[in-house]
Design a protein around this motif. Structure first.
Motif, PDB file in Angstrom:
ATOM      1  N   VAL A  43       0.835  -1.206   0.000  1.00  0.00           N
ATOM      2  CA  VAL A  43       0.000   0.000   0.000  1.00  0.00           C
ATOM      3  C   VAL A  43       0.866   1.251   0.000  1.00  0.00           C
ATOM      4  CG1 VAL A  43      -1.665   1.349   1.330  1.00  0.00           C
ATOM      5  CG2 VAL A  43      -1.941  -1.136   1.149  1.00  0.00           C
ATOM      6  N   ALA A  44       1.926   1.239   0.819  1.00  0.00           N
ATOM      7  CA  ALA A  44       2.778   2.420   0.979  1.00  0.00           C
ATOM      8  C   ALA A  44       3.770   2.600  -0.157  1.00  0.00           C
ATOM      9  CB  ALA A  44       3.526   2.338   2.309  1.00  0.00           C
ATOM     10  N   GLY A  45       3.952   1.575  -0.986  1.00  0.00           N
ATOM     11  CA  GLY A  45       4.861   1.707  -2.116  1.00  0.00           C
ATOM     12  C   GLY A  45       6.325   1.578  -1.751  1.00  0.00           C
ATOM     13  N   ILE A  46       6.628   0.896  -0.649  1.00  0.00           N
ATOM     14  CA  ILE A  46       8.012   0.652  -0.253  1.00  0.00           C
ATOM     15  C   ILE A  46       8.176  -0.824   0.079  1.00  0.00           C
ATOM     16  CG2 ILE A  46       8.420   3.008   0.547  1.00  0.00           C
ATOM     17  CD1 ILE A  46       7.870   2.169   3.346  1.00  0.00           C
ATOM     18  N   GLY A  47       9.396  -1.208   0.469  1.00  0.00           N
ATOM     19  CA  GLY A  47       9.664  -2.630   0.681  1.00  0.00           C
ATOM     20  C   GLY A  47       9.207  -3.194   2.004  1.00  0.00           C
ATOM     21  N   GLY A  48       9.020  -2.326   3.010  1.00  0.00           N
ATOM     22  CA  GLY A  48       8.489  -2.785   4.288  1.00  0.00           C
ATOM     23  C   GLY A  48       9.504  -3.105   5.356  1.00  0.00           C
ATOM     24  N   GLY A  49      10.770  -3.175   5.007  1.00  0.00           N
ATOM     25  CA  GLY A  49      11.781  -3.476   6.014  1.00  0.00           C
ATOM     26  C   GLY A  49      11.854  -2.427   7.096  1.00  0.00           C
ATOM     27  N   ILE A  50      11.526  -1.197   6.745  1.00  0.00           N
ATOM     28  CA  ILE A  50      11.566  -0.091   7.705  1.00  0.00           C
ATOM     29  C   ILE A  50      10.479  -0.239   8.773  1.00  0.00           C
ATOM     30  CG2 ILE A  50       9.987   1.527   6.560  1.00  0.00           C
ATOM     31  CD1 ILE A  50      12.153   3.676   7.042  1.00  0.00           C
ATOM     32  N   PHE A  51       9.456  -1.059   8.488  1.00  0.00           N
ATOM     33  CA  PHE A  51       8.429  -1.373   9.483  1.00  0.00           C
ATOM     34  C   PHE A  51       8.794  -2.646  10.251  1.00  0.00           C
ATOM     35  CE2 PHE A  51       5.666   0.389   5.895  1.00  0.00           C
ATOM     36  CZ  PHE A  51       5.811   1.690   6.330  1.00  0.00           C
ATOM     37  N   LEU A  52       9.282  -3.645   9.527  1.00  0.00           N
ATOM     38  CA  LEU A  52       9.565  -4.953  10.132  1.00  0.00           C
ATOM     39  C   LEU A  52      10.767  -4.909  11.068  1.00  0.00           C
ATOM     40  CD1 LEU A  52       8.924  -8.009  10.214  1.00  0.00           C
ATOM     41  CD2 LEU A  52      10.522  -8.295   8.301  1.00  0.00           C
ATOM     42  N   SER A  53      11.833  -4.267  10.632  1.00  0.00           N
ATOM     43  CA  SER A  53      13.078  -4.277  11.397  1.00  0.00           C
ATOM     44  C   SER A  53      12.944  -3.703  12.806  1.00  0.00           C
ATOM     45  CB  SER A  53      14.169  -3.528  10.617  1.00  0.00           C
ATOM     46  OG  SER A  53      15.388  -3.548  11.314  1.00  0.00           O
ATOM     47  N   PRO A  54      12.314  -2.524  12.996  1.00  0.00           N
ATOM     48  CA  PRO A  54      12.186  -2.005  14.373  1.00  0.00           C
ATOM     49  C   PRO A  54      11.391  -2.925  15.286  1.00  0.00           C
ATOM     50  CG  PRO A  54      11.744  -0.269  12.773  1.00  0.00           C
ATOM     51  CD  PRO A  54      11.810  -1.555  12.004  1.00  0.00           C
ATOM     52  N   ILE A  55      10.353  -3.575  14.730  1.00  0.00           N
ATOM     53  CA  ILE A  55       9.548  -4.492  15.541  1.00  0.00           C
ATOM     54  C   ILE A  55      10.408  -5.658  16.032  1.00  0.00           C
ATOM     55  CG2 ILE A  55       7.615  -6.116  15.511  1.00  0.00           C
ATOM     56  CD1 ILE A  55       6.270  -4.289  13.443  1.00  0.00           C
ATOM     57  N   LEU A  56      11.186  -6.232  15.123  1.00  0.00           N
ATOM     58  CA  LEU A  56      12.010  -7.385  15.471  1.00  0.00           C
ATOM     59  C   LEU A  56      13.152  -6.995  16.394  1.00  0.00           C
ATOM     60  CD1 LEU A  56      12.183  -9.271  12.046  1.00  0.00           C
ATOM     61  CD2 LEU A  56      10.751  -9.773  14.023  1.00  0.00           C
ATOM     62  N   ASN A  57      13.756  -5.835  16.151  1.00  0.00           N
ATOM     63  CA  ASN A  57      14.844  -5.384  17.021  1.00  0.00           C
ATOM     64  C   ASN A  57      14.344  -5.105  18.424  1.00  0.00           C
ATOM     65  OD1 ASN A  57      17.405  -5.306  15.653  1.00  0.00           O
ATOM     66  ND2 ASN A  57      16.588  -3.726  14.316  1.00  0.00           N
ATOM     67  N   LEU A  58      13.194  -4.473  18.512  1.00  0.00           N
ATOM     68  CA  LEU A  58      12.647  -4.104  19.822  1.00  0.00           C
ATOM     69  C   LEU A  58      12.198  -5.340  20.595  1.00  0.00           C
ATOM     70  CD1 LEU A  58      12.231  -1.492  21.395  1.00  0.00           C
ATOM     71  CD2 LEU A  58       9.870  -1.449  20.556  1.00  0.00           C
ATOM     72  N   SER A  59      11.689  -6.333  19.884  1.00  0.00           N
ATOM     73  CA  SER A  59      11.216  -7.553  20.548  1.00  0.00           C
ATOM     74  C   SER A  59      12.354  -8.523  20.863  1.00  0.00           C
ATOM     75  CB  SER A  59      10.167  -8.259  19.678  1.00  0.00           C
ATOM     76  OG  SER A  59      10.730  -8.682  18.453  1.00  0.00           O
ATOM     77  N   GLY A  60      13.562  -8.217  20.369  1.00  0.00           N
ATOM     78  CA  GLY A  60      14.710  -9.057  20.661  1.00  0.00           C
ATOM     79  C   GLY A  60      14.711 -10.382  19.929  1.00  0.00           C
ATOM     80  N   TRP A  61      14.192 -10.389  18.679  1.00  0.00           N
ATOM     81  CA  TRP A  61      14.108 -11.640  17.933  1.00  0.00           C
ATOM     82  C   TRP A  61      15.484 -12.200  17.590  1.00  0.00           C
ATOM     83  CZ3 TRP A  61      15.215 -12.319  12.488  1.00  0.00           C
ATOM     84  CH2 TRP A  61      14.927 -13.610  12.030  1.00  0.00           C
ATOM     85  N   ALA A  62      16.417 -11.335  17.206  1.00  0.00           N
ATOM     86  CA  ALA A  62      17.757 -11.791  16.835  1.00  0.00           C
ATOM     87  C   ALA A  62      18.709 -10.612  16.954  1.00  0.00           C
ATOM     88  CB  ALA A  62      17.768 -12.357  15.414  1.00  0.00           C
ATOM     89  N   ASN A  63      19.986 -10.850  16.687  1.00  0.00           N
ATOM     90  CA  ASN A  63      20.967  -9.766  16.760  1.00  0.00           C
ATOM     91  C   ASN A  63      20.740  -8.780  15.610  1.00  0.00           C
ATOM     92  OD1 ASN A  63      22.949 -10.273  14.393  1.00  0.00           O
ATOM     93  ND2 ASN A  63      22.785 -12.294  15.367  1.00  0.00           N
ATOM     94  N   PRO A  64      21.212  -7.531  15.754  1.00  0.00           N
ATOM     95  CA  PRO A  64      20.923  -6.494  14.769  1.00  0.00           C
ATOM     96  C   PRO A  64      21.349  -6.829  13.339  1.00  0.00           C
ATOM     97  CG  PRO A  64      21.789  -5.504  16.772  1.00  0.00           C
ATOM     98  CD  PRO A  64      21.919  -6.983  16.929  1.00  0.00           C
ATOM     99  N   ARG A  65      22.450  -7.532  13.154  1.00  0.00           N
ATOM    100  CA  ARG A  65      22.904  -7.817  11.797  1.00  0.00           C
ATOM    101  C   ARG A  65      22.015  -8.865  11.127  1.00  0.00           C
ATOM    102  NH1 ARG A  65      26.605  -4.333  11.136  1.00  0.00           N
ATOM    103  NH2 ARG A  65      28.326  -4.044  12.600  1.00  0.00           N
TER     104      ARG A  65
END
Length: 251
Positions: A143-165
């Protein structure tokens, strides 16, 4: 805007975003909206730039053995059809930019929280949770016309899913597939508009910036500093889009 200044701006956008695993689509949209009058040409061009940058980033992460397909596939497989569907929605220009701006402000907020939260964790997500998150973000990215990583990455980083890299590697791969799916959605919806004469010089700039940023993301670069700067940039872009398209105010 100067013909020399614009490629330089796109170079640095690609550099900053690629250094944390993003493609830069949100900022490409904001800048292109100032110099291109045709709405769907803006969306098409931004997605192509996004795709170019994250293709380089994904290749670099694979080369450095950060990429983990066993962990990533539920996010990606379920996001592709949802991004395709999201890209086919016919939105007015005002609605499109307001949705994008709001999503970017929320993303910047979570990115800022992640900068403050330095402790890394490794939480296990079931494939159902990964699939649901990937599909939801995939639809929003279409919908937003972008790839979505900018939404997914903060969620995963904040929830501690894996290391930043690892998260950055997933974000880059996620954007790659979603950008391609989004472009396919635009083609099917007869909304694919691309001016090669205008876009090719800028495409070269984002490829160069993306190459440098992706290389540095796998070096000793201070990832927290870059993430903080990126959060500020994302917040500015989101706020500017809302004020401009919602209230007619320039900042």
């Amino acid at each position: 805007m100067s013909e020399f200044l614009l490629p330089l701006i796109f170079f640095f956008i690609a550099f900053f975003y690629s250094s944390v695993g993003f493609g830069g689509g949100s900022s490409y949209l904001a800048i292109l909206s100032l110099v291109i009058g045709e709405f769907y040409e803006i969306r098409t061009t931004a997605l192509i730039f996004n795709l170019a940058v994250v293709t380089i980033g994904t290749a670099v992460y694979v080369r450095h053995k950060v990429f983990d397909f066993k962990q990533f596939w539920p996010f990606i497989v379920f996001s592709i059809p949802m991004a395709f569907l999201g890209a086919q929605l016919k939105l007015s220009e005002k609605t499109f930019f307001l949705i994008l701006g709001s999503a970017l402000l929320l993303s910047a907020f979570f990115m800022g929280l992640r900068v403050l939260k330095r402790k890394n964790e490794n939480r296990s997500f079931s494939w159902i949770k990964r699939s649901g998150l990937g599909g939801s973000v995939g639809f929003l990215s279409g919908v937003a016309g972008i790839g979505g990583g900018i939404f997914l990455s903060p969620i995963l980083n904040l929830s501690g899913w894996a290391n930043p890299r690892t998260v950055a590697s997933l974000a880059s791969t996620f954007i790659l597939f979603n950008s391609a799916s989004g472009l396919a959605g635009l083609i099917v919806a007869d909304s694919f508009h691309f001016d090669a004469d205008f876009a090719i010089p800028l495409l070269i700039s984002v490829i160069a910036g993306g190459s440098v940023g992706s290389y540095l993301s796998n070096s000793r670069l201070n990832i927290h500093v870059i993430r903080g700067l990126t959060a500020i940039l994302v917040a500015y872009v989101g706020l500017r889009l809302i004020l401009l398209h919602g209230f007619g105010m320039e900042i």
